[in-house]
Design a protein around this motif. Structure first.
Motif, mmCIF file in Angstrom:
data_model
loop_
_atom_site.group_PDB
_atom_site.id
_atom_site.type_symbol
_atom_site.label_atom_id
_atom_site.label_comp_id
_atom_site.label_asym_id
_atom_site.label_seq_id
_atom_site.Cartn_x
_atom_site.Cartn_y
_atom_site.Cartn_z
ATOM 1 N N TRP A 157 59.171 29.517 29.241
ATOM 2 C CA TRP A 157 59.008 28.321 28.427
ATOM 3 C C TRP A 157 57.681 27.638 28.751
ATOM 4 O O TRP A 157 57.093 27.872 29.808
ATOM 5 N N PRO A 158 57.189 26.782 27.843
ATOM 6 C CA PRO A 158 55.959 26.027 28.139
ATOM 7 C C PRO A 158 56.163 25.172 29.393
ATOM 8 O O PRO A 158 57.288 24.762 29.696
ATOM 9 N N LEU A 159 55.105 24.910 30.127
ATOM 10 C CA LEU A 159 55.218 24.104 31.334
ATOM 11 C C LEU A 159 55.919 22.787 31.025
ATOM 12 O O LEU A 159 55.702 22.191 29.973
ATOM 13 N N GLY A 160 56.744 22.345 31.940
ATOM 14 C CA GLY A 160 57.553 21.148 31.772
ATOM 15 C C GLY A 160 59.023 21.514 31.856
ATOM 16 O O GLY A 160 59.389 22.573 32.358
ATOM 17 N N ALA A 161 59.871 20.626 31.356
ATOM 18 C CA ALA A 161 61.326 20.821 31.435
ATOM 19 C C ALA A 161 61.750 22.101 30.726
ATOM 20 O O ALA A 161 61.205 22.468 29.687
ATOM 21 N N ARG A 162 62.748 22.770 31.305
ATOM 22 C CA ARG A 162 63.320 23.970 30.699
ATOM 23 C C ARG A 162 64.045 23.573 29.421
ATOM 24 O O ARG A 162 64.847 22.645 29.412
ATOM 25 N N PRO A 163 63.792 24.273 28.316
ATOM 26 C CA PRO A 163 64.495 23.962 27.070
ATOM 27 C C PRO A 163 66.010 24.095 27.247
ATOM 28 O O PRO A 163 66.492 24.944 27.997
ATOM 29 N N VAL A 164 66.755 23.255 26.556
ATOM 30 C CA VAL A 164 68.210 23.232 26.654
ATOM 31 C C VAL A 164 68.820 24.593 26.336
ATOM 32 O O VAL A 164 69.805 24.998 26.935
ATOM 33 N N ASP A 165 68.208 25.331 25.397
ATOM 34 C CA ASP A 165 68.781 26.620 24.994
ATOM 35 C C ASP A 165 68.285 27.804 25.832
ATOM 36 O O ASP A 165 68.658 28.934 25.577
ATOM 37 N N HIS A 166 67.471 27.543 26.868
ATOM 38 C CA HIS A 166 66.993 28.633 27.723
ATOM 39 C C HIS A 166 68.109 29.019 28.673
ATOM 40 O O HIS A 166 68.795 28.167 29.239
#
Length: 156
Positions: free
Chosen positions: A139-148
């Motif tokens: 995922w892009p840097l930052g918080a992990r996406p909810v659907d990851h």
């Protein structure tokens, strides 16, 4: 004046899971000052073989960590909880300044004060060299996406 950092103990399954995700999101920000606010002023840490005492030491530790561990992405998962304690397992991927990739696996034991600030953190971590093609955290840097996917879903 004491800052409250919900959720506060005693933890339930739901509140412990939320606390773990909040910690993951904070660390994925790679903002040492922001991350340090989740810890008590007099927090005590053991991270690998390094010991830190107090928020200022935490900020210094995190600055050094993220200067070395580039493109850092982390997933944490609740392992166990009870009262004011939470245990997590986690993995994170990063590369060094030579482009060598690693997946670091670890376990942490956390103890919180009555306001929800972490007063003790004990971390044990192992680093595994990986090929860039073996990375699982994209995922892009930052918080992990909810659907990851989480660690279990990724087979980690």
């Amino acid at each position: 004046m004491t800052t409250t950092r919900p959720p506060i103990p005693p933890f339930t399954q739901e509140s412990a899971t939320l606390k773990v995700r909040q910690a993951e999101d904070g660390w994925n920000s790679r903002d040492p000052e922001k991350v340090s606010l989740a810890y008590s002023i007099d927090t005590r840490w053991r991270n690998r073989s390094e010991f830190a005492h107090g928020r200022e030491a935490v900020v210094g530790f995190l600055n050094r960590k993220w200067a070395k561990e580039l493109d850092y992405r982390l997933i944490k998962e609740l392992w166990a909880f009870g009262g004011n304690r939470i245990s997590v397992r986690y993995a994170y991927e990063w590369h060094d300044d030579s482009g060598n990739w690693f997946r670091s696996y670890g376990n942490e034991n956390w103890e919180f004060d009555e306001s929800g600030l972490m007063k003790n953190r004990h971390a044990s971590i192992n680093d595994l060299p990986i090929k860039a093609s073996d990375r699982k955290f994209h995922w892009p840097l930052g918080a992990r996406p909810v659907d990851h996917p989480g660690l279990g879903e990724l087979g980690l």
